[in-house]
Design a protein around this motif. Structure first.
Motif, PDB file in Angstrom:
ATOM      1  N   PHE A 133       8.243  15.409   4.670  1.00  0.00           N
ATOM      2  CA  PHE A 133       8.232  14.022   4.221  1.00  0.00           C
ATOM      3  C   PHE A 133       7.686  13.096   5.305  1.00  0.00           C
ATOM      4  O   PHE A 133       6.897  12.188   5.032  1.00  0.00           O
ATOM      5  CB  PHE A 133       9.635  13.571   3.814  1.00  0.00           C
ATOM      6  N   ILE A 134       8.112  13.303   6.539  1.00  0.00           N
ATOM      7  CA  ILE A 134       7.636  12.473   7.653  1.00  0.00           C
ATOM      8  C   ILE A 134       6.117  12.557   7.761  1.00  0.00           C
ATOM      9  O   ILE A 134       5.422  11.533   7.876  1.00  0.00           O
ATOM     10  CB  ILE A 134       8.295  12.910   8.967  1.00  0.00           C
ATOM     11  N   SER A 190       0.814  -1.221   0.000  1.00  0.00           N
ATOM     12  CA  SER A 190       0.000   0.000   0.000  1.00  0.00           C
ATOM     13  C   SER A 190       0.843   1.264   0.000  1.00  0.00           C
ATOM     14  O   SER A 190       0.344   2.349  -0.322  1.00  0.00           O
ATOM     15  CB  SER A 190      -0.928   0.012   1.214  1.00  0.00           C
ATOM     16  N   VAL A 191       2.127   1.156   0.344  1.00  0.00           N
ATOM     17  CA  VAL A 191       3.000   2.337   0.398  1.00  0.00           C
ATOM     18  C   VAL A 191       3.478   2.676  -1.007  1.00  0.00           C
ATOM     19  O   VAL A 191       4.114   1.854  -1.671  1.00  0.00           O
ATOM     20  CB  VAL A 191       4.204   2.095   1.329  1.00  0.00           C
ATOM     21  N   THR A 192       3.184   3.871  -1.454  1.00  0.00           N
ATOM     22  CA  THR A 192       3.563   4.303  -2.807  1.00  0.00           C
ATOM     23  C   THR A 192       4.438   5.553  -2.767  1.00  0.00           C
ATOM     24  O   THR A 192       4.473   6.334  -3.721  1.00  0.00           O
ATOM     25  CB  THR A 192       2.305   4.583  -3.647  1.00  0.00           C
ATOM     26  N   SER A 193       5.151   5.738  -1.691  1.00  0.00           N
ATOM     27  CA  SER A 193       5.973   6.939  -1.508  1.00  0.00           C
ATOM     28  C   SER A 193       7.073   7.030  -2.560  1.00  0.00           C
ATOM     29  O   SER A 193       7.603   6.020  -3.026  1.00  0.00           O
ATOM     30  CB  SER A 193       6.619   6.930  -0.122  1.00  0.00           C
ATOM     31  N   PRO A 245      13.394  22.673   8.617  1.00  0.00           N
ATOM     32  CA  PRO A 245      12.338  21.841   9.203  1.00  0.00           C
ATOM     33  C   PRO A 245      12.601  20.356   8.962  1.00  0.00           C
ATOM     34  O   PRO A 245      12.250  19.809   7.926  1.00  0.00           O
ATOM     35  CB  PRO A 245      11.069  22.329   8.477  1.00  0.00           C
ATOM     36  N   MET A 246      13.253  19.728   9.903  1.00  0.00           N
ATOM     37  CA  MET A 246      13.608  18.319   9.817  1.00  0.00           C
ATOM     38  C   MET A 246      13.575  17.714  11.208  1.00  0.00           C
ATOM     39  O   MET A 246      13.524  18.428  12.205  1.00  0.00           O
ATOM     40  CB  MET A 246      14.988  18.130   9.178  1.00  0.00           C
ATOM     41  N   ALA A 287      21.132  19.574   1.235  1.00  0.00           N
ATOM     42  CA  ALA A 287      20.163  18.949   0.335  1.00  0.00           C
ATOM     43  C   ALA A 287      18.757  19.009   0.918  1.00  0.00           C
ATOM     44  O   ALA A 287      17.781  19.210   0.184  1.00  0.00           O
ATOM     45  CB  ALA A 287      20.566  17.502   0.052  1.00  0.00           C
ATOM     46  N   PHE A 288      18.633  18.850   2.232  1.00  0.00           N
ATOM     47  CA  PHE A 288      17.324  19.038   2.876  1.00  0.00           C
ATOM     48  C   PHE A 288      16.832  20.465   2.630  1.00  0.00           C
ATOM     49  O   PHE A 288      15.659  20.685   2.298  1.00  0.00           O
ATOM     50  CB  PHE A 288      17.421  18.804   4.384  1.00  0.00           C
ATOM     51  N   GLY A 289      17.716  21.419   2.799  1.00  0.00           N
ATOM     52  CA  GLY A 289      17.336  22.814   2.661  1.00  0.00           C
ATOM     53  C   GLY A 289      16.897  23.195   1.265  1.00  0.00           C
ATOM     54  O   GLY A 289      16.103  24.122   1.085  1.00  0.00           O
ATOM     55  N   SER A 290      17.432  22.496   0.259  1.00  0.00           N
ATOM     56  CA  SER A 290      17.085  22.799  -1.133  1.00  0.00           C
ATOM     57  C   SER A 290      16.018  21.861  -1.683  1.00  0.00           C
ATOM     58  O   SER A 290      15.723  21.888  -2.873  1.00  0.00           O
ATOM     59  CB  SER A 290      18.322  22.709  -2.013  1.00  0.00           C
ATOM     60  N   ASN A 291      15.470  20.993  -0.829  1.00  0.00           N
ATOM     61  CA  ASN A 291      14.455  20.014  -1.236  1.00  0.00           C
ATOM     62  C   ASN A 291      14.980  19.067  -2.319  1.00  0.00           C
ATOM     63  O   ASN A 291      14.261  18.718  -3.252  1.00  0.00           O
ATOM     64  CB  ASN A 291      13.175  20.700  -1.711  1.00  0.00           C
TER      65      ASN A 291
END
Length: 358
Positions: A249-250, A50-53, A125-126, A98-102
């Motif tokens: 993402f979470i 069921s997970v389609t991430s 925001p992580m 990389a988090f900061g730039s999405n």
């Protein structure tokens, strides 16, 4: 990489795009022969169709369960309808950019980069969701001159370290504890681990605080260890390799987060109970022998999901450790402000570990 100042923050996204391209082009695949591939490994728990991430995972070549999950394709086998991409990064500083730039959703970062991400000027925001390992002797200060056996003897010398990494934090802590000024008494050079051997052989650096496999390479080239992150941990400054993900993402992918934590926990249990098998997978990704991998296991502590979810780690103390790290980084100029305690508390999420422990 140095923490950007406020004016530099405007160009952070462009910088990260370049980093991301480098990471994509530098992906390392398992060097195991095709006939011995671990790709057919079964899911260690009930698969979830069921997970389609769609997820972009940032990994580093550090000998822990994350590389077992990658090599044995646990996520791909357990979540057959998810779209999963693995990209290699050289340091936690690159991952938080990389988090900061999405350009990454989830990845491995050290506790020092995690603290920077949750502090000004980045304020990314992580959340920290996993402890891949507690760092001990695996990160050490290796010195070229055999007559040097105390960090104070490095005065006037050139020391290499990957800025914004846990090694950088440990080095700064060790210099401070020795009564030395990192800005005046030594010359610190920002080098990624893969660049250190050539600088070492060329006589451009006198010492380096680094992790394997570079640490072992420098030791084979005549270096010796003076201090380690185990020493700084005993002095009250522990460091970790952490799993972290963007808050967006979470929140959008709870099913993936649970399966991801279960896979990581299965990998930790494999290190504990089947170290030979674990070493084969880790060595395949890192490009080193299983024996070399097993020799590195003693430099880390690998915690199960149940241990991580407890009050000593994600379930309590981790937020305080990050806040304490922020105080030190502020004094060193690594961040511009310590965030309120609730920011670090909110920056730790024990729910994936709790779910994996059930």
């Amino acid at each position: 990489m140095r923490t950007p100042t406020r004016p530099a923050r405007r160009v952070l996204a462009a910088t990260v795009i370049a980093v991301g391209v480098t990471a994509l082009s530098g992906c390392v695949e398992s060097n195991r022969p095709a006939e011995d591939s671990a790709a057919g490994t079964e899911c260690p728990f009930e698969a979830d169709e069921s997970v389609t991430s769609t997820v972009r995972i940032a990994y580093q070549n550090i000998p822990n369960g994350d590389l077992i999950v990658k090599d044995q394709r646990m996520l791909e086998n357990c979540l057959p309808n998810a779209n999963i991409t693995w990209n290699k990064f050289d340091s936690g500083g690159d991952v938080i950019q990389a988090f900061g730039s999405n350009s990454a959703d989830l990845g491995l970062i050290g506790s020092s980069p995690a603290t920077k991400a949750l502090s000004a000027p980045l304020n990314i925001p992580m959340k920290v969701i996993w402890i891949h390992d507690v760092i001990g002797k695996a990160e050490s200060l290796v010195v070229r001159d055999e007559s040097i056996n105390d960090i104070k003897q490095l005065a006037g010398k050139t020391v290499a370290v990957a800025f914004s990494s846990t090694a950088h934090y440990s080095l700064l802590q060790a210099l401070q504890d020795a009564g030395m000024d990192p800005a005046k008494d030594v010359s610190l050079v920002n080098l990624s681990p893969d660049k250190m051997p050539s600088a070492w052989e060329g006589g451009q650096i006198d010492a380096a605080w680094v992790w394997d496999p570079t640490l072992s390479e420098l030791l084979k080239s005549g270096g010796h260890i003076v201090l380690s992150s185990e020493d700084t941990a005993k002095a009250g400054k522990p460091t970790y390799d952490l799993g972290a993900a963007t808050t967006a993402f979470i929140d959008a992918n709870p099913g993936f987060m649970t399966a991801w934590a279960k896979a990581q926990n299965a990998a930790v249990e494999q290190i504990h109970n089947q170290p030979d098998e674990a070493a084969v997978s880790i060595g395949a990704v890192m490009g080193i022998s299983p024996d070399d991998v097993k020799s590195q296991f003693d430099g880390y502590e690998y915690l199960t999901a149940a241990e991580q979810a407890g009050p000593d780690y994600l379930g309590g103390k981790m937020a305080k450790d990050l806040q304490d790290t922020a105080g030190f980084l502020l004094a060193q100029g690594g961040i511009t402000a310590v965030s309120p305690p609730q920011v670090y508390e909110g920056g730790v999420d024990a729910k994936p570990a709790e779910a994996a422990a059930q």
